[in-house]
Design an enzyme around this catalytic site. Structure first.
Site, PDB file in Angstrom:
ATOM      1  N   GLU A  28      -1.758  -5.758   8.510  1.00  0.00           N
ATOM      2  CA  GLU A  28      -0.952  -5.213   9.599  1.00  0.00           C
ATOM      3  C   GLU A  28      -1.543  -5.552  10.966  1.00  0.00           C
ATOM      4  O   GLU A  28      -2.762  -5.568  11.148  1.00  0.00           O
ATOM      5  CB  GLU A  28      -0.848  -3.691   9.460  1.00  0.00           C
ATOM      6  CG  GLU A  28      -0.080  -3.249   8.227  1.00  0.00           C
ATOM      7  CD  GLU A  28       0.094  -1.740   8.136  1.00  0.00           C
ATOM      8  OE1 GLU A  28       0.661  -1.283   7.128  1.00  0.00           O
ATOM      9  OE2 GLU A  28      -0.314  -1.009   9.068  1.00  0.00           O
ATOM     10  N   ASP A  31       0.823  -1.206   0.000  1.00  0.00           N
ATOM     11  CA  ASP A  31       0.000   0.000   0.000  1.00  0.00           C
ATOM     12  C   ASP A  31       0.859   1.258   0.000  1.00  0.00           C
ATOM     13  O   ASP A  31       0.350   2.363  -0.087  1.00  0.00           O
ATOM     14  CB  ASP A  31      -1.009  -0.001   1.147  1.00  0.00           C
ATOM     15  CG  ASP A  31      -0.375  -0.096   2.522  1.00  0.00           C
ATOM     16  OD1 ASP A  31       0.865  -0.118   2.624  1.00  0.00           O
ATOM     17  OD2 ASP A  31      -1.138  -0.169   3.512  1.00  0.00           O
ATOM     18  N   SER A  32       2.189   1.077   0.023  1.00  0.00           N
ATOM     19  CA  SER A  32       3.099   2.205  -0.191  1.00  0.00           C
ATOM     20  C   SER A  32       2.893   2.822  -1.560  1.00  0.00           C
ATOM     21  O   SER A  32       3.327   3.960  -1.804  1.00  0.00           O
ATOM     22  CB  SER A  32       4.558   1.758  -0.045  1.00  0.00           C
ATOM     23  OG  SER A  32       4.848   0.702  -0.949  1.00  0.00           O
ATOM     24  N   GLU A  77       8.999  -4.402  10.821  1.00  0.00           N
ATOM     25  CA  GLU A  77       9.379  -3.072  10.338  1.00  0.00           C
ATOM     26  C   GLU A  77       9.865  -2.163  11.441  1.00  0.00           C
ATOM     27  O   GLU A  77       9.176  -1.970  12.466  1.00  0.00           O
ATOM     28  CB  GLU A  77       8.211  -2.399   9.598  1.00  0.00           C
ATOM     29  CG  GLU A  77       8.589  -1.013   9.072  1.00  0.00           C
ATOM     30  CD  GLU A  77       7.622  -0.454   8.049  1.00  0.00           C
ATOM     31  OE1 GLU A  77       7.849   0.684   7.586  1.00  0.00           O
ATOM     32  OE2 GLU A  77       6.632  -1.138   7.716  1.00  0.00           O
ATOM     33  N   LYS A  99      -1.235  -9.443   2.555  1.00  0.00           N
ATOM     34  CA  LYS A  99      -0.540  -9.009   3.776  1.00  0.00           C
ATOM     35  C   LYS A  99      -1.443  -8.028   4.516  1.00  0.00           C
ATOM     36  O   LYS A  99      -2.091  -7.185   3.903  1.00  0.00           O
ATOM     37  CB  LYS A  99       0.799  -8.339   3.464  1.00  0.00           C
ATOM     38  CG  LYS A  99       1.558  -7.884   4.733  1.00  0.00           C
ATOM     39  CD  LYS A  99       2.953  -7.399   4.418  1.00  0.00           C
ATOM     40  CE  LYS A  99       2.991  -6.029   3.806  1.00  0.00           C
ATOM     41  NZ  LYS A  99       2.499  -4.963   4.749  1.00  0.00           N
ATOM     42  N   ASP A 134      -0.972  -6.112  -0.391  1.00  0.00           N
ATOM     43  CA  ASP A 134      -1.409  -5.503   0.865  1.00  0.00           C
ATOM     44  C   ASP A 134      -2.924  -5.293   0.852  1.00  0.00           C
ATOM     45  O   ASP A 134      -3.472  -4.794  -0.146  1.00  0.00           O
ATOM     46  CB  ASP A 134      -0.754  -4.127   1.054  1.00  0.00           C
ATOM     47  CG  ASP A 134       0.523  -4.188   1.863  1.00  0.00           C
ATOM     48  OD1 ASP A 134       0.850  -5.259   2.405  1.00  0.00           O
ATOM     49  OD2 ASP A 134       1.213  -3.150   1.938  1.00  0.00           O
TER      50      ASP A 134
END
Length: 261
Positions: free
Chosen positions: A115, A44-45, A182, A113, A83
């Site tokens: 979080e 999602d970056s 991270e 993925k 993501d």
């Protein structure tokens, strides 16, 4: 041979480091895959790198699906992971299953993925893996929590470190096949890597992880701002600027295209 989630776990057992980079389109994914990258993460970056947002929060599931389709079309070997964006999985396990199911069904990606490793998120991961959806976890600095955590290093105190360790263990027990660590201290990532039998993928988490991931635009020197743990291997901002300036000059001076008569 295409990379599988089972192969990643074998590589951890063999001590073979895992290479991960982000991808956002067909051309980039083709190049990264041909270069031998093991996992391509449609992170999602892309909200910041490709779409110009200040954080990852605005990107939508539809946008993630769009870019993941493009990436998947360029890949022959790497494992493609997408993501799940903010608020596409946090409301309920049912929402997460629906969103993750769309990713696998519509894009051809092999995994998602998400979080966090707090109890409700671990339960969500367990429900996803129970219906056959491979999940990569993500603990430490979680960018979707930027307004709560900022971008500072996580896990610096004993209590924070223990919480992150327990989240990683919970994600493994829920069925995750790998976990991104991270921006946490090196000693904490070493503890987590030694504690769980699935691969840890570090980003700003030191050399003790089973693999490393960076945002590809950082590696290529395309980013205007670099995180402290990134390493540019080439300055493509400069290369591209010089190429465009040369093209512009040749057009204005009528040197391009050349007169072949």
């Amino acid at each position: 041979m295409a990379v599988t989630t089972q192969q990643l776990i074998q590589w951890k057992q063999q001590g073979r480091p895992i290479v991960v980079l982000t991808a956002w389109d067909y051309a980039i994914s083709q190049l990264l895959d041909a270069a031998g990258v093991d996992i391509l993460l449609v992170g999602d970056s892309l909200a910041m790198v490709t779409l110009g947002y200040p954080t990852t929060l605005p990107v939508t599931l539809e946008e993630m699906l769009h870019h993941t389709k493009a990436v998947r079309r360029g890949v022959k070997r790497a494992l493609v992971v997408c993501d799940l964006p903010f608020l596409s999985y946090q409301e309920s396990p049912q929402q997460a299953i629906h969103s993750a199911g769309r990713v696998l069904k519509e894009t051809g990606a092999q995994a998602v993925k998400l979080e966090g490793g707090y109890p409700k998120m671990a339960q969500t991961v367990a429900q996803l893996t129970a219906v056959g959806i491979p999940v990569m976890g993500h603990v430490g600095l979680t960018p979707q929590s930027v307004h709560q955590l900022g971008y500072r290093q996580q896990g610096k105190t004993a209590d924070e470190g223990e919480r992150i360790l327990q989240e990683a263990i919970a994600l493994y027990e829920a069925g995750a096949f790998a976990i991104v660590l991270e921006h946490i201290p090196d000693d904490l990532s070493m503890r987590i890597t030694g504690k769980i039998p699935i691969p840890t993928i570090g980003i700003g988490a030191g050399p003790h992880c089973d693999g490393q991931v960076l945002v590809t635009s950082d590696v290529l020197g395309l980013s205007d701002r670099m995180p402290p743990f990134a390493k540019p291997y080439v300055n493509l901002r400069q290369v591209i600027t010089q190429a465009v300036e040369e093209f512009s000059r040749e057009v204005r001076e009528r040197q391009f295209p050349e007169d072949v008569n």
